[in-house]
Every structure is written in structure tokens, then in C-alpha cells.
Scaffold this motif. Structure first.
Motif, PDB file in Angstrom:
ATOM      1  N   LYS A 147      47.453  30.205  54.103  1.00  0.00           N
ATOM      2  CA  LYS A 147      46.765  31.493  54.045  1.00  0.00           C
ATOM      3  C   LYS A 147      47.414  32.450  53.051  1.00  0.00           C
ATOM      4  CE  LYS A 147      46.835  32.152  58.552  1.00  0.00           C
ATOM      5  NZ  LYS A 147      46.627  32.801  59.874  1.00  0.00           N
ATOM      6  N   ILE A 148      48.732  32.441  53.007  1.00  0.00           N
ATOM      7  CA  ILE A 148      49.423  33.370  52.109  1.00  0.00           C
ATOM      8  C   ILE A 148      49.082  33.080  50.648  1.00  0.00           C
ATOM      9  CG2 ILE A 148      51.560  31.999  51.943  1.00  0.00           C
ATOM     10  CD1 ILE A 148      53.043  34.753  51.962  1.00  0.00           C
ATOM     11  N   LYS A 149      48.860  31.808  50.325  1.00  0.00           N
ATOM     12  CA  LYS A 149      48.492  31.443  48.955  1.00  0.00           C
ATOM     13  C   LYS A 149      47.092  31.932  48.614  1.00  0.00           C
ATOM     14  CE  LYS A 149      52.281  29.195  47.965  1.00  0.00           C
ATOM     15  NZ  LYS A 149      53.231  29.756  46.956  1.00  0.00           N
ATOM     16  N   ILE A 150      46.190  31.829  49.589  1.00  0.00           N
ATOM     17  CA  ILE A 150      44.827  32.339  49.389  1.00  0.00           C
ATOM     18  C   ILE A 150      44.866  33.851  49.212  1.00  0.00           C
ATOM     19  CG2 ILE A 150      42.532  32.576  50.403  1.00  0.00           C
ATOM     20  CD1 ILE A 150      43.021  29.715  49.784  1.00  0.00           C
ATOM     21  N   ALA A 151      45.629  34.534  50.051  1.00  0.00           N
ATOM     22  CA  ALA A 151      45.745  35.993  49.978  1.00  0.00           C
ATOM     23  C   ALA A 151      46.313  36.430  48.632  1.00  0.00           C
ATOM     24  CB  ALA A 151      46.618  36.511  51.113  1.00  0.00           C
ATOM     25  N   GLU A 152      47.351  35.747  48.195  1.00  0.00           N
ATOM     26  CA  GLU A 152      47.978  36.089  46.910  1.00  0.00           C
ATOM     27  C   GLU A 152      47.005  35.887  45.751  1.00  0.00           C
ATOM     28  OE1 GLU A 152      51.363  33.550  46.831  1.00  0.00           O
ATOM     29  OE2 GLU A 152      52.657  34.938  47.966  1.00  0.00           O
ATOM     30  N   ALA A 153      46.321  34.757  45.749  1.00  0.00           N
ATOM     31  CA  ALA A 153      45.407  34.442  44.651  1.00  0.00           C
ATOM     32  C   ALA A 153      44.231  35.414  44.602  1.00  0.00           C
ATOM     33  CB  ALA A 153      44.908  33.009  44.782  1.00  0.00           C
ATOM     34  N   THR A 154      43.623  35.671  45.749  1.00  0.00           N
ATOM     35  CA  THR A 154      42.445  36.543  45.766  1.00  0.00           C
ATOM     36  C   THR A 154      42.806  37.994  45.477  1.00  0.00           C
ATOM     37  OG1 THR A 154      42.611  36.622  48.200  1.00  0.00           O
ATOM     38  CG2 THR A 154      41.060  35.043  47.253  1.00  0.00           C
ATOM     39  N   THR A 155      43.993  38.420  45.898  1.00  0.00           N
ATOM     40  CA  THR A 155      44.446  39.771  45.560  1.00  0.00           C
ATOM     41  C   THR A 155      44.714  39.867  44.060  1.00  0.00           C
ATOM     42  OG1 THR A 155      45.317  40.425  47.716  1.00  0.00           O
ATOM     43  CG2 THR A 155      46.382  41.401  45.798  1.00  0.00           C
ATOM     44  N   ARG A 156      45.302  38.847  43.499  1.00  0.00           N
ATOM     45  CA  ARG A 156      45.544  38.811  42.047  1.00  0.00           C
ATOM     46  C   ARG A 156      44.206  38.867  41.292  1.00  0.00           C
ATOM     47  NH1 ARG A 156      48.696  34.836  42.257  1.00  0.00           N
ATOM     48  NH2 ARG A 156      47.222  33.132  41.850  1.00  0.00           N
ATOM     49  N   ASN A 157      43.225  38.131  41.784  1.00  0.00           N
ATOM     50  CA  ASN A 157      41.899  38.139  41.159  1.00  0.00           C
ATOM     51  C   ASN A 157      41.271  39.520  41.229  1.00  0.00           C
ATOM     52  OD1 ASN A 157      42.312  35.388  40.840  1.00  0.00           O
ATOM     53  ND2 ASN A 157      40.998  34.817  42.561  1.00  0.00           N
ATOM     54  N   ALA A 158      41.417  40.171  42.376  1.00  0.00           N
ATOM     55  CA  ALA A 158      40.841  41.518  42.538  1.00  0.00           C
ATOM     56  C   ALA A 158      41.500  42.511  41.590  1.00  0.00           C
ATOM     57  CB  ALA A 158      41.012  41.981  43.991  1.00  0.00           C
ATOM     58  N   LYS A 159      42.813  42.415  41.446  1.00  0.00           N
ATOM     59  CA  LYS A 159      43.522  43.307  40.540  1.00  0.00           C
ATOM     60  C   LYS A 159      43.067  43.090  39.097  1.00  0.00           C
ATOM     61  CE  LYS A 159      47.980  43.981  41.302  1.00  0.00           C
ATOM     62  NZ  LYS A 159      49.410  43.692  41.586  1.00  0.00           N
ATOM     63  N   GLU A 160      42.796  41.840  38.767  1.00  0.00           N
ATOM     64  CA  GLU A 160      42.311  41.525  37.424  1.00  0.00           C
ATOM     65  C   GLU A 160      40.943  42.153  37.165  1.00  0.00           C
ATOM     66  OE1 GLU A 160      40.335  37.732  35.179  1.00  0.00           O
ATOM     67  OE2 GLU A 160      41.943  37.287  36.589  1.00  0.00           O
ATOM     68  N   VAL A 161      40.054  42.019  38.146  1.00  0.00           N
ATOM     69  CA  VAL A 161      38.703  42.559  37.986  1.00  0.00           C
ATOM     70  C   VAL A 161      38.726  44.083  37.873  1.00  0.00           C
ATOM     71  CG1 VAL A 161      36.462  42.905  39.102  1.00  0.00           C
ATOM     72  CG2 VAL A 161      37.561  40.671  39.187  1.00  0.00           C
ATOM     73  N   PHE A 162      39.434  44.729  38.792  1.00  0.00           N
ATOM     74  CA  PHE A 162      39.382  46.187  38.870  1.00  0.00           C
ATOM     75  C   PHE A 162      40.402  46.889  37.965  1.00  0.00           C
ATOM     76  CE2 PHE A 162      37.586  44.934  43.077  1.00  0.00           C
ATOM     77  CZ  PHE A 162      36.346  45.531  42.936  1.00  0.00           C
TER      78      PHE A 162
END
Length: 255
Positions: free
Chosen positions: A238-253
Motif C-alpha cells: 500500500k505504501i508504494k501505491i500511496a507514494e506513486a499516486t501522490t507523486r503523480n498528483a504532484k506532477e499533474v498539479f
């Protein structure tokens, strides 16, 4: 573990009785960033008040929701333009086309969608797309607008693998929320064929609560249930999913 909810209507009347407690529950669950989409001008003050109360955690979008595109939509679009000049926003959203409730304003929805995409490009902002029973109509406009400056999130993605790949081809991340936990949601069947770099997490609270809360009011804390499902789908911690998706969100926004 830091989780990002890329789509939550925390200003909704559904939270008027316990908004503070709702945000606290989400933060206790690991959510640190809440991206808040607009609906129309009647909610702008609520959104700004929310931002002022939680300045380090709330990130606002500005836009006109397709189901609120009516006869006065040009006045609403003027409001969007005016707000972009006065305040900081992180995306134009949620915008798009919705043919589930009412098809009579399709032309106006298309015009509003195109206008707001151009507004996003002008302001160097991503878009957050609302699509309901309108994939063909959405893709037609994205095809015309593709290229430099077009990027964002395909919110509440419910399409098939081909549609997912096409959305990604237009520089969109897929917003994955409660639907991925539904037995008839279907997207969990092919999602592991989509690279995790193309995925962000969302709740769409107070709507679309995940299992086991389906049918109840959704809230950002329930994003953990979406995270659990994605960990299962991708066979990852789960922590890997959280890290990746948060990184993706930061990239988008761009934060």
C-alpha cells in the motif's frame, strides 16, 4: 504514508454538520492533500472559506461542472475567468460532458468544455474531466485540443482498457476511486495493464463511496479502501501505491 485525494467536494452541504471532523478523520488516515473541484459560482465562497481554514492542505480548482451548464453558462464562464485572476487555483475542473441526466444542453456543454480547455492552456493549468455517458464526445474535443499544454486527470474513470489508453494518450492521468471496489465496476479487471504512473487516487466525496460503505455518504478517509483495492490489483504494498499516486498528483498539479 502520505495519501492524496485528487477529487473531493469538501465544501458540499453533505459535510455541513461535521466538516472539521471529516477532514480530521481523513488526515488521521494519512491524507495530507485534498484537491477540491468547482461546480459553479454558487459554491465559490464556500470553497474559498475552506481554503482559508486549511491553507496547507486544501488545493482549489476553478471551473463549471457540465451538469450546471444551463442557459446562463456564459455568465458562469465569465465568473471562472474572473476568479482565475483573483485567486490561486491548481486546475480547471471539474469540466467536461455529462449526457446521463440531460442531453438538451449538449452543444452548450461542448462549447463550455472547449472554452475551459483553452482557459487552462492560457493559464498553464491542468484540466480535470467529468465524463458520464460521453466518451465519444469528450474524445472528439480532446483530439481537437491535443498537443502542447493539454494535460490533466480523467476524473472517476469508468471506461474500458481501450478508452483508458486513449485518455492517457491525451496526457491524462486516470482518477481511480470507489468504483474500483464495486463488483460491477469492471475497471479492476484491466487496471493492472495500466502503468501505475498513469493513476491518481480520488474519492469524489460525498459521492461514490467504496465498498463496504457503498450507498452511504463518501468521505476522504475512505480513500484507504481504494488504496487497499489498488494494492491488490497491482500486487504491491500500500505504501508504494500511496507514494506513486501522490507523486503523480504532484506532477499533474505542479506542487
Amino acid at each position: 504514508m502520505i495519501i492524496t485525494d485528487t477529487h473531493t467536494h469538501l465544501y458540499s452541504e453533505a459535510f455541513d454538520e461535521d466538516r472539521g471532523a471529516t477532514i480530521e478523520r481523513a488526515m488521521d488516515s494519512g491524507v495530507r492533500r485534498f484537491f477540491v473541484p468547482a461546480i459553479d459560482s454558487t459554491y465559490t465562497d464556500r470553497m474559498l472559506q475552506l481554503k482559508n481554514k486549511y491553507p496547507e492542505h486544501i488545493f482549489l480548482m476553478m471551473g463549471l461542472h457540465p451538469t450546471h451548464v444551463k442557459e446562463d453558462f456564459k455568465r458562469e464562464l465569465l465568473h471562472v475567468e474572473e476568479m482565475l485572476e483573483k485567486h490561486q487555483f491548481y486546475a480547471i475542473g471539474e469540466i467536461g460532458i455529462d449526457l446521463y441526466w440531460d442531453k438538451s444542453f449538449l452543444k452548450q456543454q461542448q462549447e463550455a468544455f472547449r472554452f475551459q480547455i483553452k482557459l487552462a492552456k492560457k493559464n498553464k493549468l491542468p484540466i480535470v474531466i467529468h465524463c458520464r455517458e460521453a466518451f465519444d464526445e469528450i474524445f472528439e474535443i480532446l483530439e481537437a485540443e491535443k498537443g502542447i499544454g493539454l494535460r490533466g486527470i480523467f476524473h472517476c474513470f469508468t471506461g474500458n482498457l481501450e478508452q483508458a489508453q486513449r485518455a492517457i494518450g491525451y496526457n491524462m492521468k486516470l482518477g481511480i476511486g470507489g468504483v474500483v471496489t464495486f463488483k460491477n465496476g469492471k475497471i479492476d479487471k484491466f487496471l493492472n495493464e495500466i502503468a501505475l504512473e498513469n493513476i491518481v487516487l480520488e474519492t469524489d466525496a460525498p459521492y461514490l463511496a467504496p465498498v463496504p460503505y457503498r450507498g452511504q455518504r463518501n468521505e476522504s478517509a475512505y480513500i484507504v479502501n481504494v488504496l487497499d483495492k489498488l494494492a491488490e490489483v497491482y500486487a504491491m504494498e500500500k505504501i508504494k501505491i500511496a507514494e506513486a499516486t501522490t507523486r503523480n498528483a504532484k506532477e499533474v498539479f505542479g506542487i
